[in-house]
Design an enzyme around this catalytic site. Structure first.
Site, mmCIF file in Angstrom:
data_model
loop_
_atom_site.group_PDB
_atom_site.id
_atom_site.type_symbol
_atom_site.label_atom_id
_atom_site.label_comp_id
_atom_site.label_asym_id
_atom_site.label_seq_id
_atom_site.Cartn_x
_atom_site.Cartn_y
_atom_site.Cartn_z
ATOM 1 N N SER A 119 0.826 -1.209 0.000
ATOM 2 C CA SER A 119 0.000 0.000 0.000
ATOM 3 C C SER A 119 0.860 1.258 0.000
ATOM 4 O O SER A 119 1.976 1.260 0.540
ATOM 5 C CB SER A 119 -0.871 -0.012 1.254
ATOM 6 N N CYS A 121 0.500 3.440 1.884
ATOM 7 C CA CYS A 121 0.683 3.798 3.301
ATOM 8 C C CYS A 121 2.071 3.454 3.819
ATOM 9 O O CYS A 121 2.418 3.813 4.940
ATOM 10 C CB CYS A 121 -0.352 3.092 4.163
ATOM 11 N N TYR A 150 -0.247 -0.049 10.019
ATOM 12 C CA TYR A 150 -0.673 -0.713 8.786
ATOM 13 C C TYR A 150 0.426 -0.588 7.719
ATOM 14 O O TYR A 150 0.785 -1.548 7.045
ATOM 15 C CB TYR A 150 -1.979 -0.064 8.323
ATOM 16 N N ASN A 179 -5.374 3.875 -2.872
ATOM 17 C CA ASN A 179 -6.817 4.159 -2.797
ATOM 18 C C ASN A 179 -7.642 3.611 -3.963
ATOM 19 O O ASN A 179 -7.966 4.348 -4.902
ATOM 20 C CB ASN A 179 -7.069 5.670 -2.734
ATOM 21 N N GLU A 192 -15.327 1.911 5.548
ATOM 22 C CA GLU A 192 -15.366 2.465 4.189
ATOM 23 C C GLU A 192 -14.338 3.579 4.028
ATOM 24 O O GLU A 192 -13.985 4.251 4.966
ATOM 25 C CB GLU A 192 -16.780 2.983 3.851
ATOM 26 N N LYS A 201 -22.714 9.864 1.723
ATOM 27 C CA LYS A 201 -23.194 11.091 2.370
ATOM 28 C C LYS A 201 -23.967 11.958 1.383
ATOM 29 O O LYS A 201 -25.019 12.502 1.699
ATOM 30 C CB LYS A 201 -22.009 11.889 2.958
ATOM 31 N N THR A 220 -4.900 16.116 0.074
ATOM 32 C CA THR A 220 -5.056 15.618 -1.297
ATOM 33 C C THR A 220 -4.819 14.110 -1.368
ATOM 34 O O THR A 220 -4.058 13.550 -0.589
ATOM 35 C CB THR A 220 -4.066 16.298 -2.258
ATOM 36 N N ARG A 221 -5.478 13.499 -2.346
ATOM 37 C CA ARG A 221 -5.323 12.066 -2.593
ATOM 38 C C ARG A 221 -5.584 11.806 -4.085
ATOM 39 O O ARG A 221 -6.124 12.657 -4.788
ATOM 40 C CB ARG A 221 -6.379 11.251 -1.813
ATOM 41 N N ARG A 285 -1.070 13.042 -0.994
ATOM 42 C CA ARG A 285 -0.615 11.760 -1.543
ATOM 43 C C ARG A 285 -1.097 11.635 -2.976
ATOM 44 O O ARG A 285 -2.243 11.956 -3.286
ATOM 45 C CB ARG A 285 -1.171 10.614 -0.694
HETATM 46 P P1 NAD Z 1 -10.937 -5.841 1.925
HETATM 47 O O1 NAD Z 1 -10.916 -5.593 3.398
HETATM 48 O O2 NAD Z 1 -12.219 -5.678 1.203
HETATM 49 O O3 NAD Z 1 -10.390 -7.297 1.632
HETATM 50 C C1 NAD Z 1 -9.487 -7.971 2.458
HETATM 51 C C2 NAD Z 1 -10.074 -9.338 2.758
HETATM 52 O O4 NAD Z 1 -9.145 -10.068 3.563
HETATM 53 C C3 NAD Z 1 -11.395 -9.263 3.543
HETATM 54 O O5 NAD Z 1 -12.438 -9.878 2.823
HETATM 55 C C4 NAD Z 1 -11.089 -10.018 4.813
HETATM 56 O O6 NAD Z 1 -12.163 -10.807 5.304
HETATM 57 C C5 NAD Z 1 -9.921 -10.894 4.386
HETATM 58 N N1 NAD Z 1 -9.169 -11.340 5.544
HETATM 59 C C6 NAD Z 1 -8.718 -10.588 6.589
HETATM 60 N N2 NAD Z 1 -8.124 -11.364 7.486
HETATM 61 C C7 NAD Z 1 -8.191 -12.635 7.009
HETATM 62 C C8 NAD Z 1 -7.759 -13.888 7.503
HETATM 63 N N3 NAD Z 1 -7.132 -13.987 8.692
HETATM 64 N N4 NAD Z 1 -7.977 -14.995 6.767
HETATM 65 C C9 NAD Z 1 -8.639 -14.906 5.578
HETATM 66 N N5 NAD Z 1 -9.070 -13.742 5.054
HETATM 67 C C10 NAD Z 1 -8.848 -12.625 5.769
HETATM 68 O O7 NAD Z 1 -9.795 -4.922 1.313
HETATM 69 P P2 NAD Z 1 -9.464 -4.580 -0.216
HETATM 70 O O8 NAD Z 1 -9.767 -3.147 -0.400
HETATM 71 O O9 NAD Z 1 -10.055 -5.577 -1.124
HETATM 72 O O10 NAD Z 1 -7.886 -4.710 -0.201
HETATM 73 C C11 NAD Z 1 -7.204 -5.863 -0.653
HETATM 74 C C12 NAD Z 1 -5.712 -5.713 -0.386
HETATM 75 O O11 NAD Z 1 -5.216 -4.533 -1.014
HETATM 76 C C13 NAD Z 1 -5.357 -5.578 1.093
HETATM 77 O O12 NAD Z 1 -4.154 -6.273 1.331
HETATM 78 C C14 NAD Z 1 -5.130 -4.107 1.264
HETATM 79 O O13 NAD Z 1 -4.251 -3.835 2.335
HETATM 80 C C15 NAD Z 1 -4.549 -3.710 -0.068
HETATM 81 N N6 NAD Z 1 -4.761 -2.300 -0.383
HETATM 82 C C16 NAD Z 1 -6.004 -1.857 -0.679
HETATM 83 C C17 NAD Z 1 -6.194 -0.518 -0.974
HETATM 84 C C18 NAD Z 1 -7.553 0.014 -1.311
HETATM 85 O O14 NAD Z 1 -7.660 1.208 -1.551
HETATM 86 N N7 NAD Z 1 -8.605 -0.787 -1.358
HETATM 87 C C19 NAD Z 1 -5.123 0.375 -0.950
HETATM 88 C C20 NAD Z 1 -3.868 -0.108 -0.617
HETATM 89 C C21 NAD Z 1 -3.693 -1.456 -0.373
#
Ligand code: NAD
Length: 323
Positions: A119, A121, A150, A179, A192, A201, A220-221, A285
């Site tokens: 990420s 982050c 994180y 994001n 969310e 909203k 910013t993002r 960012r």
């Molecule tokens: P999400 O929370 O919708 O999906 C993550 C899934 O992992 C969830 O369904 C959750 O139930 C599952 N999970 C968590 N712990 C678990 C466990 N112990 N065993 C099995 N499953 C488990 O998030 P997302 O937005 O789909 O993100 C997916 C990946 O991308 C993540 O690694 C996240 O950190 C990374 N990411 C997402 C974003 C974003 O903007 N969405 C940005 C940066 C990084």
């Protein structure tokens, strides 16, 4: 031979969409998650509900040398989940445990390739203090100083997968997502993220109402629509030799106030922005897309507005279906 893929986190937002994409591309897909997808049936051929912190479960789901493994499972949420500090221990423990298991047992099972979703982050806070010119080129990651646990866990796990590559020859691919948003993402309940929260909203408000924004809204993002994110992931996976880490994000930077106004325009709503205290994250960012362009000959370019409109329409429908 039909290609096989394992998607960890297949019940989540990005994982759920990825399973659909891989099925459309003709893969045999197994999904794993603590839960099934929230908003539609999974498209996976086989879906295992289970906990990837559990070593036995990991061994069981890795019962064949998958062509591709996508490791997206993580304990995560938006700023309201990650930046309050209340979930730090869980976030670090749960996600690190999943990655330790997947790297170890994936390697043991002889998988051909593994994708890891890091990420933005993980970038140092010092390069994201100004809203107008953040520096998020891939090589700005060190000396490390993420602004959340994180982010630290993501950095640790990037290094974990890279060490498996160096020591065991495991073929790893690492992207730093910025994001990602779209339909079928969490849109209420506290996990969310900004685009979904703002769409909800605005959709719920009537003309003359005010909507709440955390901070002054000048932070910013950039936000990337899910389809482009998956395009980037698949291109990285298909690249013959580029491992990353590489940014996968949009470089159309907006302030949170601009984001809110863009969404209001969809239905021409006149709403006041009420700025309140809340968890904020960094000041500025934006994705730096020079490396992805150089290495993959591709960069995202879909206008933010288009993806936002699709997301707004979907959330509007959700509100009508589940008031
Ligand atoms: P999400 O929370 O919708 O999906 C993550 C899934 O992992 C969830 O369904 C959750 O139930 C599952 N999970 C968590 N712990 C678990 C466990 N112990 N065993 C099995 N499953 C488990 O998030 P997302 O937005 O789909 O993100 C997916 C990946 O991308 C993540 O690694 C996240 O950190 C990374 N990411 C997402 C974003 C974003 O903007 N969405 C940005 C940066 C990084």
């Amino acid at each position: 031979m039909q290609k096989t893929a394992l998607v960890c986190g297949a019940g989540g937002f990005i994982g759920g969409h990825l399973v659909k994409k891989l099925k459309n591309e003709g893969y045999w897909v197994r999904g794993v998650d603590l839960k099934r997808p929230d908003f539609s049936e999974t498209a996976a051929d086989d879906f295992v509900v289970g906990d990837l912190r559990d070593q036995i479960l990991c061994q069981n789901v890795l019962d064949r040398p998958f062509d591709e493994v996508y490791q997206l499972a993580a304990d995560m949420g938006g700023a309201g989940y990650i930046f309050t500090g209340e979930h730090d221990a869980d976030v670090m423990h749960n996600s690190a445990q999943i990655n330790l298991n997947m790297a170890y047992y994936g390697n043991k099972a002889g998988i051909k390739k593994i994708f890891y979703s890091s990420s933005a982050c993980m970038y140092p806070e010092r390069n994201q203090l100004e809203p107008e010119n953040p520096n998020l080129s891939e090589d700005s990651a060190y000396p490390a100083a993420p602004d959340s646990e994180y982010g630290w866990e993501k950095l640790f796990s990037e290094r974990l997968y890279l060490s498996y590559n160096r020591n065991y020859g495991l073929d790893v691919r690492i992207a730093r997502f910025h994001n990602i948003f779209g339909p079928e993402g969490t849109w209420r309940g506290g996990k969310e993220k900004a685009p979904a929260a703002m769409c909800r909203k605005v959709a719920e408000a009537k003309d003359g109402d005010s909507i709440e924004i955390w901070g002054d809204g000048e932070q910013t993002r950039s936000f990337m629509y899910i389809d482009e994110c998956l395009e980037g992931v698949r291109r990285l996976m298909d690249s013959p030799d580029f491992r990353g880490p590489v940014n996968i994000g949009s470089d159309e930077m907006v302030s949170i106030n601009q984001l809110a106004k863009m969404i209001m325009e969809f239905e021409n709503k006149k709403l006041e922005l009420k700025h309140i205290e809340g968890p904020l994250g960094v000041r500025g960012r934006n994705s730096d897309n020079r490396l992805i362009h150089e290495k993959l000959g591709w960069r995202p370019n879909a206008p933010l507005k288009d993806g936002l409109k699709k997301t707004y329409d979907w959330i509007n429908q959700q509100i009508k279906n589940n008031p």
